[in-house]
Design an enzyme around this catalytic site. Sequence first.
Site, mmCIF file in Angstrom:
data_model
loop_
_atom_site.group_PDB
_atom_site.id
_atom_site.type_symbol
_atom_site.label_atom_id
_atom_site.label_comp_id
_atom_site.label_asym_id
_atom_site.label_seq_id
_atom_site.Cartn_x
_atom_site.Cartn_y
_atom_site.Cartn_z
ATOM 1 N N ARG A 125 9.137 4.762 9.609
ATOM 2 C CA ARG A 125 9.645 6.028 9.058
ATOM 3 C C ARG A 125 9.515 7.168 10.064
ATOM 4 N NH1 ARG A 125 7.448 3.242 4.847
ATOM 5 N NH2 ARG A 125 5.420 4.233 5.065
ATOM 6 N N GLU B 245 -4.162 3.649 5.760
ATOM 7 C CA GLU B 245 -4.692 3.783 4.402
ATOM 8 C C GLU B 245 -4.746 2.428 3.707
ATOM 9 O OE1 GLU B 245 -2.331 6.245 1.801
ATOM 10 O OE2 GLU B 245 -3.942 6.403 0.337
HETATM 11 P P1 AMP Z 1 -2.677 6.748 8.188
HETATM 12 O O1 AMP Z 1 -2.720 6.022 9.475
HETATM 13 O O2 AMP Z 1 -3.730 6.312 7.224
HETATM 14 O O3 AMP Z 1 -2.627 8.246 8.388
HETATM 15 O O4 AMP Z 1 -1.312 6.325 7.474
HETATM 16 C C1 AMP Z 1 -0.103 6.896 7.844
HETATM 17 C C2 AMP Z 1 0.957 5.870 8.017
HETATM 18 O O5 AMP Z 1 0.995 4.944 6.945
HETATM 19 C C3 AMP Z 1 2.322 6.529 8.044
HETATM 20 O O6 AMP Z 1 3.133 5.815 8.985
HETATM 21 C C4 AMP Z 1 2.850 6.384 6.633
HETATM 22 O O7 AMP Z 1 4.226 6.060 6.637
HETATM 23 C C5 AMP Z 1 2.037 5.244 6.035
HETATM 24 N N1 AMP Z 1 1.364 5.627 4.763
HETATM 25 C C6 AMP Z 1 0.025 5.700 4.557
HETATM 26 N N2 AMP Z 1 -0.251 6.041 3.290
HETATM 27 C C7 AMP Z 1 0.943 6.230 2.691
HETATM 28 C C8 AMP Z 1 1.342 6.624 1.368
HETATM 29 N N3 AMP Z 1 0.438 6.905 0.408
HETATM 30 N N4 AMP Z 1 2.664 6.723 1.087
HETATM 31 C C9 AMP Z 1 3.590 6.447 2.051
HETATM 32 N N5 AMP Z 1 3.290 6.060 3.299
HETATM 33 C C10 AMP Z 1 1.981 5.951 3.640
#
Ligand code: AMP
Length: 175
Positions: A64, A101
């Site tokens: 994305r 996450e």
């Molecule tokens: P993080 O590395 O934990 O900051 O996660 C961010 C990445 O995971 C991004 O590329 C987001 O597209 C995806 N992501 C993580 N959590 C979500 C969520 N609750 N909804 C949509 N995409 C998420």
Amino acid sequence: MDVKNDLRSKIRDIPDYPKPGILFKDITPMLSDAKSFSDCISELCKEVESKVGTIDYVLGIEARGFIIGSALAYKMGVGFIPARKKGKLPYKKISVDYTIEYGKDTIEVHEDSVPKGSRVLIADDLLATGGTAKAAATLVEKLGGTVSGFAFVIWLSQLEGEKLIGSDPIYLIKY
Ligand code: AMP
């Protein structure tokens, strides 16, 4: 409705996706609405220009982050660098492992993608724990670039990703 509230109204919550306990923020309704997508990129561009100033590249994180990052790079008149998931890039590359996450992953960039001393903005759709954005920053710095800032459509602020990336993100919508 103002622009940010309109964008917020076009983000769909999907409970328990892709794992139980995760509330997935689905940006596809916002992307498919021509005005909302255009407003999203214009607003993000304004925020970046006022908070970061001049940059040389936008680096977007698969998948994305490609949508948001490449549109932003086009709008800003700078080049786009794709950070891809493991095994997808054809030329010589460097990698970094990270946790998100809801899982673990590896991203890679071509070893000649970030000229030394260049100013790079890291872009993605959403900041959660910050693991992904931090991994992208590590790749930029390994290649001798400078991370000028981090820009997201959505900031899930309860997960405190700003601590991992070491600065407040540029964002449009905060939850
Ligand atoms: P993080 O590395 O934990 O900051 O996660 C961010 C990445 O995971 C991004 O590329 C987001 O597209 C995806 N992501 C993580 N959590 C979500 C969520 N609750 N909804 C949509 N995409 C998420």
